[in-house]
Design a protein around this motif. Structure first.
Motif, PDB file in Angstrom:
ATOM      1  N   VAL A 106       0.841  -1.197   0.000  1.00 49.95           N
ATOM      2  CA  VAL A 106       0.000   0.000   0.000  1.00 49.95           C
ATOM      3  C   VAL A 106       0.879   1.251   0.000  1.00 49.95           C
ATOM      4  O   VAL A 106       0.631   2.196  -0.759  1.00 49.95           O
ATOM      5  CB  VAL A 106      -0.972   0.002   1.200  1.00 49.95           C
ATOM      6  N   GLU A 107       1.913   1.256   0.829  1.00 47.02           N
ATOM      7  CA  GLU A 107       2.806   2.416   0.873  1.00 47.02           C
ATOM      8  C   GLU A 107       3.493   2.635  -0.470  1.00 47.02           C
ATOM      9  O   GLU A 107       3.625   3.768  -0.931  1.00 47.02           O
ATOM     10  CB  GLU A 107       3.825   2.255   2.004  1.00 47.02           C
ATOM     11  N   GLU A 108       3.918   1.560  -1.123  1.00 48.01           N
ATOM     12  CA  GLU A 108       4.552   1.680  -2.434  1.00 48.01           C
ATOM     13  C   GLU A 108       3.556   2.198  -3.474  1.00 48.01           C
ATOM     14  O   GLU A 108       3.889   3.060  -4.300  1.00 48.01           O
ATOM     15  CB  GLU A 108       5.136   0.335  -2.881  1.00 48.01           C
ATOM     16  N   ALA A 109       2.329   1.695  -3.445  1.00 47.23           N
ATOM     17  CA  ALA A 109       1.297   2.171  -4.372  1.00 47.23           C
ATOM     18  C   ALA A 109       1.036   3.657  -4.157  1.00 47.23           C
ATOM     19  O   ALA A 109       0.881   4.411  -5.121  1.00 47.23           O
ATOM     20  CB  ALA A 109       0.015   1.361  -4.193  1.00 47.23           C
ATOM     21  N   ARG A 110       1.005   4.094  -2.914  1.00 43.85           N
ATOM     22  CA  ARG A 110       0.810   5.519  -2.621  1.00 43.85           C
ATOM     23  C   ARG A 110       1.959   6.363  -3.150  1.00 43.85           C
ATOM     24  O   ARG A 110       1.745   7.434  -3.715  1.00 43.85           O
ATOM     25  CB  ARG A 110       0.670   5.737  -1.107  1.00 43.85           C
ATOM     26  N   ARG A 111       3.190   5.871  -2.971  1.00 44.50           N
ATOM     27  CA  ARG A 111       4.352   6.604  -3.485  1.00 44.50           C
ATOM     28  C   ARG A 111       4.273   6.755  -5.000  1.00 44.50           C
ATOM     29  O   ARG A 111       4.509   7.835  -5.545  1.00 44.50           O
ATOM     30  CB  ARG A 111       5.654   5.900  -3.084  1.00 44.50           C
ATOM     31  N   ARG A 112       3.954   5.658  -5.700  1.00 46.09           N
ATOM     32  CA  ARG A 112       3.846   5.715  -7.164  1.00 46.09           C
ATOM     33  C   ARG A 112       2.731   6.667  -7.592  1.00 46.09           C
ATOM     34  O   ARG A 112       2.911   7.480  -8.492  1.00 46.09           O
ATOM     35  CB  ARG A 112       3.563   4.320  -7.741  1.00 46.09           C
ATOM     36  N   PHE A 113       1.590   6.589  -6.930  1.00 46.76           N
ATOM     37  CA  PHE A 113       0.456   7.453  -7.256  1.00 46.76           C
ATOM     38  C   PHE A 113       0.808   8.919  -7.031  1.00 46.76           C
ATOM     39  O   PHE A 113       0.557   9.766  -7.884  1.00 46.76           O
ATOM     40  CB  PHE A 113      -0.765   7.068  -6.416  1.00 46.76           C
ATOM     41  N   ASP A 114       1.385   9.204  -5.863  1.00 45.81           N
ATOM     42  CA  ASP A 114       1.748  10.591  -5.535  1.00 45.81           C
ATOM     43  C   ASP A 114       2.779  11.135  -6.517  1.00 45.81           C
ATOM     44  O   ASP A 114       2.691  12.288  -6.936  1.00 45.81           O
ATOM     45  CB  ASP A 114       2.255  10.694  -4.095  1.00 45.81           C
ATOM     46  N   ALA A 115       3.753  10.306  -6.879  1.00 45.56           N
ATOM     47  CA  ALA A 115       4.774  10.744  -7.839  1.00 45.56           C
ATOM     48  C   ALA A 115       4.136  11.017  -9.201  1.00 45.56           C
ATOM     49  O   ALA A 115       4.435  12.022  -9.850  1.00 45.56           O
ATOM     50  CB  ALA A 115       5.872   9.693  -7.968  1.00 45.56           C
ATOM     51  N   ALA A 116       3.250  10.141  -9.636  1.00 47.78           N
ATOM     52  CA  ALA A 116       2.577  10.328 -10.927  1.00 47.78           C
ATOM     53  C   ALA A 116       1.672  11.561 -10.878  1.00 47.78           C
ATOM     54  O   ALA A 116       1.622  12.341 -11.831  1.00 47.78           O
ATOM     55  CB  ALA A 116       1.776   9.088 -11.294  1.00 47.78           C
ATOM     56  N   SER A 117       0.976  11.746  -9.783  1.00 44.53           N
ATOM     57  CA  SER A 117       0.091  12.913  -9.638  1.00 44.53           C
ATOM     58  C   SER A 117       0.900  14.199  -9.626  1.00 44.53           C
ATOM     59  O   SER A 117       0.521  15.186 -10.243  1.00 44.53           O
ATOM     60  CB  SER A 117      -0.726  12.817  -8.353  1.00 44.53           C
ATOM     61  N   HIS A 118       2.025  14.174  -8.937  1.00 42.12           N
ATOM     62  CA  HIS A 118       2.883  15.359  -8.857  1.00 42.12           C
ATOM     63  C   HIS A 118       3.420  15.716 -10.243  1.00 42.12           C
ATOM     64  O   HIS A 118       3.391  16.870 -10.649  1.00 42.12           O
ATOM     65  CB  HIS A 118       4.032  15.124  -7.877  1.00 42.12           C
ATOM     66  N   SER A 119       3.881  14.716 -10.994  1.00 40.80           N
ATOM     67  CA  SER A 119       4.429  15.018 -12.314  1.00 40.80           C
ATOM     68  C   SER A 119       3.317  15.438 -13.269  1.00 40.80           C
ATOM     69  O   SER A 119       3.516  16.287 -14.120  1.00 40.80           O
ATOM     70  CB  SER A 119       5.242  13.843 -12.851  1.00 40.80           C
ATOM     71  N   ALA A 120       2.101  14.877 -13.130  1.00 42.74           N
ATOM     72  CA  ALA A 120       0.975  15.301 -13.977  1.00 42.74           C
ATOM     73  C   ALA A 120       0.596  16.742 -13.670  1.00 42.74           C
ATOM     74  O   ALA A 120       0.317  17.524 -14.576  1.00 42.74           O
ATOM     75  CB  ALA A 120      -0.222  14.380 -13.768  1.00 42.74           C
TER      76      ALA A 120
END
Length: 128
Positions: A106-120
């Protein structure tokens, strides 16, 4: 019965336990004992009086918690799990086991999501 058939046959009100961030925390805090309001609040720690009051009322309304008022000065109120609340406690325990087993995922999924959201979001700002 498929899950979609189950949902279609059951009224939404029956399936809806108003889960808040605090619902399962309150239920698990009442695991072994009847507690007064302030004892419960202290055992949880970071919950506001208003949120605890709202959560307890919802749990009482749905039949998971019982409230006993004693005619003393000052009035004493205690909360405890009902039989239905004990069943919800079993579900809470299963959720805890699930989340402990899958916390890293879950923590890894959140990191990936947050990184993708930040770059978007950065791309949106740049393209204006």
């Amino acid at each position: 019965m498929t899950s979609s058939a189950f949902r279609r046959d059951m009224p939404d009100e029956v399936l809806m336990v108003r889960p808040s961030k605090w619902t399962l925390i309150v239920v698990t805090s009442l695991r072994n004992e009847r507690l007064r309001f302030n004892e419960l609040r202290r055992s949880i720690g970071t919950i506001s009086q208003k949120i605890l009051t709202t959560t307890l009322r919802e749990l009482e309304r749905d039949g998971f918690v019982s409230r006993t008022l004693y005619a003393t000065i000052p009035p004493r109120v205690e909360y405890e799990l009902t039989d239905l609340g004990q069943d919800l406690l079993e579900l809470a325990d299963q959720l805890e086991i699930f989340f402990r087993a899958h916390r890293a995922q879950v923590e890894e999924a959140r990191r990936r999501f947050d990184a993708a959201s930040h770059s978007a979001n950065a791309r949106l700002v740049i393209s204006r």
